[in-house]
Write an enzyme that holds these catalytic residues in place. Structure first.
Site, PDB file in Angstrom:
ATOM      1  N   GLY A  97     -30.992  36.036 -26.696  1.00  0.00           N
ATOM      2  CA  GLY A  97     -31.020  35.273 -25.448  1.00  0.00           C
ATOM      3  C   GLY A  97     -32.429  35.263 -24.881  1.00  0.00           C
ATOM      4  O   GLY A  97     -33.276  36.068 -25.266  1.00  0.00           O
ATOM      5  N   GLY A 145     -27.985  37.436 -28.677  1.00  0.00           N
ATOM      6  CA  GLY A 145     -27.374  36.136 -28.391  1.00  0.00           C
ATOM      7  C   GLY A 145     -27.104  35.300 -29.628  1.00  0.00           C
ATOM      8  O   GLY A 145     -26.157  34.505 -29.660  1.00  0.00           O
ATOM      9  N   GLU A 168     -29.948  46.066 -28.113  1.00  0.00           N
ATOM     10  CA  GLU A 168     -29.983  46.049 -26.640  1.00  0.00           C
ATOM     11  C   GLU A 168     -30.216  47.388 -25.968  1.00  0.00           C
ATOM     12  O   GLU A 168     -30.777  47.436 -24.866  1.00  0.00           O
ATOM     13  CB  GLU A 168     -28.690  45.429 -26.089  1.00  0.00           C
ATOM     14  CG  GLU A 168     -28.562  43.929 -26.322  1.00  0.00           C
ATOM     15  CD  GLU A 168     -28.057  43.571 -27.716  1.00  0.00           C
ATOM     16  OE1 GLU A 168     -27.962  42.369 -28.005  1.00  0.00           O
ATOM     17  OE2 GLU A 168     -27.775  44.476 -28.525  1.00  0.00           O
ATOM     18  N   ASP A 176     -23.915  42.995 -25.978  1.00  0.00           N
ATOM     19  CA  ASP A 176     -22.944  42.119 -25.311  1.00  0.00           C
ATOM     20  C   ASP A 176     -22.496  40.975 -26.224  1.00  0.00           C
ATOM     21  O   ASP A 176     -22.321  41.188 -27.413  1.00  0.00           O
ATOM     22  CB  ASP A 176     -23.518  41.624 -23.971  1.00  0.00           C
ATOM     23  CG  ASP A 176     -24.748  40.740 -24.128  1.00  0.00           C
ATOM     24  OD1 ASP A 176     -25.433  40.838 -25.158  1.00  0.00           O
ATOM     25  OD2 ASP A 176     -25.021  39.935 -23.203  1.00  0.00           O
TER      26      ASP A 176
END
Length: 385
Positions: A97, A145, A168, A176
């Site tokens: 992301g 992402g 992360e 996530d």
């Protein structure tokens, strides 16, 4: 002649005129090589091309806002039989992301820090529930992402250039995009190991770990794409057969042992602790070179992220994808309110000194009460799927 064609336009109702303009924009977007995402229909396939090669196809909010409605449209279209997603530039499928934009927004209290995660997770869910076969060509770097854009789909095709990671915890975040769903479902404790350490898997190992469904040599991807597009009204089985035939012909690294094979016994026993403290204790007691290396890695990660992640995976193991994404949205907003995410991004991506100063700095200083708080529902602000 042209004037005659154009004359009716002013008499169109404002809404219709807007539709016409939008249609033109849509058509131009297909061929506009500067667009961040290209959406086109070829043969029986809807094709999504992530087109930010200089940023390793990092996913931003405007891309999410284009991809989501298009998937929903293709899902309803009887002439679209499959969806293919790929990246441009030869290096990355999608490296994650757009973390820099989220960091700036979070610091400024901007809505983007809510909207990005909310809309990204809604897209992850759309991929996970997509009624049309979804083929992700993860040829190159696929992290964070980018994993969310691929792993929940029916088919994930890795190549020798695939580099997978969920890194992360090193930036004060957590794995996530549905990591709480797919990671605990990998064999043994591989998912927990990948989540806590950010370990990178390469090439065929991405298949062997259970993240990819097929392995095809990178140079064969264009031919595979062409054949997928040319399939006439294919069923999921027809698509699987074609992918299987390419997979069977790919010989690169076929004989190579899975990179984690020799460590699987240790991973399964050492990463089965009920708490981070217990995992660290087990690693220290083991004392093998492998265990010492994991301790070194874990000691660099955000203690808060580690505790959050371990609980996320334990809870996610028995949840639906929708419930996992709802839980992860709560965690994302806890990270936006906290300290470590901004500090991690500073140390790893901005100043690049690789020396984050985590707060709290030690696992034992991260209380269960604090972690509980991160998992609490957000009332009207909860993610609704």
């Amino acid at each position: 002649m042209a004037a005659r064609v154009l004359r009716p336009l002013p008499r169109l109702k404002p809404f219709n005129r807007l539709q016409v303009i939008l249609q033109h924009l849509k058509m131009s977007k297909h061929t506009d090589s500067t667009a961040e995402v290209l959406l086109e229909k070829r043969g029986g396939a809807g094709i999504i091309t992530l087109n930010r090669p200089k940023a390793l196809n990092a996913l931003n909010l405007s891309m999410i806002r284009q991809i989501y409605p298009q998937i929903k449209t293709w899902e309803q279209d009887p002439e679209t039989f499959l969806i293919i997603i790929r990246g441009t530039g030869g290096k990355a499928f999608c490296a994650g992301g757009d973390i820099r934009a989220i960091t700036d927004a979070g610091k400024a209290g901007d809505r983007l820090a809510q909207d990005f995660f909310r809309e990204e997770y809604i897209l992850n869910n759309a991929i996970g529930t997509c009624k049309k076969p979804y083929v992700a060509l993860i040829d190159g770097i696929t992290m964070g992402g980018g994993v969310g854009l691929s792993v929940h789909g029916h088919f994930r095709v890795a190549t020798e250039k695939t580099l997978f990671a969920m890194p992360e915890t090193a930036i004060g975040l957590f794995p996530d995009v549905g990591g709480g769903y797919f990671l605990p479902r990998l064999s043994g404790k591989i998912g927990c190991y990948l989540a806590l350490t950010g370990f990178r898997l390469k090439g065929r190992d991405v298949l062997k770990a259970g993240i990819a469904t097929h392995f095809v040599e990178s140079e064969k991807i264009p031919a595979l794409e062409k054949e997928l597009i040319e399939l006439k009204s294919p069923s999921t089985e027809n698509i699987a057969d074609l992918l299987n035939s390419y997979h069977a012909k790919s010989k690169i690294d076929q004989e190579k042992e899975f990179v984690l094979d020799e460590h699987m016994e240790k991973i399964n026993s050492l990463f089965s602790g009920n708490s981070m403290e217990e995992i660290v204790k087990k690693l220290k007691q083991d004392g093998s070179p492998f265990a010492i290396k994991q301790l070194e890695t874990i000691s660099k990660m955000s203690p808060t992220s580690l505790k959050m992640t371990l609980r996320q995976l334990r809870e996610g193991a028995s949840m639906s994808l929708q419930d996992v994404l709802t839980m992860e949205y709560r965690l994302s907003q806890a990270c936006m309110r906290g300290h470590d995410f901004y500090e991690g991004v500073r140390a790893v991506l901005i100043d690049k000194d690789q020396s984050p100063r985590w707060k709290p700095a030690a696992l034992e200083e991260v209380s269960d009460e604090f972690v509980d708080e991160c998992f609490k529902p957000l009332g009207n602000n909860d993610l609704k799927l």
